[in-house]
Design a protein around this motif. Structure first.
Motif, PDB file in Angstrom:
ATOM      1  N   ARG A 120       0.836  -1.206   0.000  1.00 14.56           N
ATOM      2  CA  ARG A 120       0.000   0.000   0.000  1.00 14.56           C
ATOM      3  C   ARG A 120       0.864   1.248   0.000  1.00 14.56           C
TER       4      ARG A 120
ATOM      5  N   SER B 277      -0.052   4.858   0.519  1.00 15.88           N
ATOM      6  CA  SER B 277      -1.172   5.728   0.881  1.00 15.88           C
ATOM      7  C   SER B 277      -0.989   7.172   0.422  1.00 15.88           C
TER       8      SER B 277
ATOM      9  N   ALA C  99      -2.227   0.408  -4.550  1.00 15.83           N
ATOM     10  CA  ALA C  99      -2.095  -0.797  -3.736  1.00 15.83           C
ATOM     11  C   ALA C  99      -2.113  -2.026  -4.631  1.00 15.83           C
TER      12      ALA C  99
ATOM     13  N   LEU D  20       1.982  -1.971  -8.244  1.00 19.32           N
ATOM     14  CA  LEU D  20       0.936  -1.150  -7.639  1.00 19.32           C
ATOM     15  C   LEU D  20      -0.075  -0.717  -8.691  1.00 19.32           C
TER      16      LEU D  20
ATOM     17  N   ALA E 253      -6.124   2.207  -6.261  1.00 19.72           N
ATOM     18  CA  ALA E 253      -6.789   1.527  -5.155  1.00 19.72           C
ATOM     19  C   ALA E 253      -8.016   2.314  -4.716  1.00 19.72           C
TER      20      ALA E 253
ATOM     21  N   ALA F 229      -5.481   3.964  -0.169  1.00 25.82           N
ATOM     22  CA  ALA F 229      -4.726   2.840  -0.732  1.00 25.82           C
ATOM     23  C   ALA F 229      -5.213   1.493  -0.218  1.00 25.82           C
ATOM     24  N   ILE F 230      -6.495   1.241  -0.401  1.00 27.03           N
ATOM     25  CA  ILE F 230      -7.079  -0.031   0.027  1.00 27.03           C
ATOM     26  C   ILE F 230      -7.317  -0.900  -1.208  1.00 27.03           C
ATOM     27  N   VAL F 231      -6.827  -2.128  -1.146  1.00 23.75           N
ATOM     28  CA  VAL F 231      -6.998  -3.076  -2.240  1.00 23.75           C
ATOM     29  C   VAL F 231      -8.493  -3.379  -2.395  1.00 23.75           C
TER      30      VAL F 231
END
Length: 190
Positions: free
Chosen positions: A50, A52, A57, A73, A76, A125-127
């Motif tokens: 991640r 952020s 992510a 990456l 996300a 930055a969350i998958v």
């Protein structure tokens, strides 16, 4: 190794090993070394990266643990919500954490966040939803009972903001106190 979408090495990216693994940051060449509990990795593990600062992510399920991994990456999700009391008033300085559930294990995705003065919180930055794991959210705030490990759905296209809505906390209306004693019945400090 963690890379940008372009293939360039990504530095200062948080890498977490789930379950029961380290949380580390990549070096200037995108490299990382992270430990994990081999006894608990018999059903595999997954690696999440991640960044952020630029909501990017990626996650990969690691079947062959002894091989070097490479993750690129991608855009996300940003996850937002609000912590409130039963009347819908925002709760400030509530601690909000996001965890994954994977093969019946909980694992933190990284540092918790605090709600602002109106009860709002945000994770960057969350998958997006992944086949290997689900997400849970926990909230703790002074004067309220906790909300722990509530399953949430984080579905959306990469780059989107997902609003999980209001999370209502119940005021703590009771307390408990006591004395801890040793085997001889004497008060035990600390």
């Amino acid at each position: 190794m963690i890379t940008e979408t372009s293939g360039k090495p990504a530095r200062d990216v948080l890498v977490t090993i789930h379950p029961f693994g380290d949380h580390v940051y990549t070096g200037k060449e995108g490299q990382f070394v992270a430990g994990y509990d081999e006894r608990r990795a018999d059903k595999g593990l997954f690696v999440m990266a991640r960044d952020s600062k630029r909501p990017l992510a990626s996650a990969i399920r690691a079947k062959e643990i002894d091989k070097s991994l490479r993750l690129a990456l991608e855009p996300a999700l940003t996850v937002r919500g609000k912590v409130t009391d039963p009347d819908g008033i925002g709760v400030k300085a509530a601690r909000v954490s996001l965890c994954t559930t994977y093969i019946s294990c909980l694992s933190s995705i990284g540092p918790e966040v605090l709600t602002d003065s109106k009860g709002h919180f945000e994770f960057n930055a969350i998958v997006p939803k992944h086949e290997a794991f689900d997400y849970c959210i926990s909230v703790h705030a002074a004067g309220f009972g906790p909300k722990t490990y509530d399953r949430i759905s984080l579905e959306g296209r990469p780059g989107m903001t997902v609003d999980v809505g209001a999370i209502k906390l119940v005021p703590a209306d009771s307390s408990i106190s006591g004395i801890v004693v040793d085997a001889n019945g004497l008060p035990a400090a600390r």
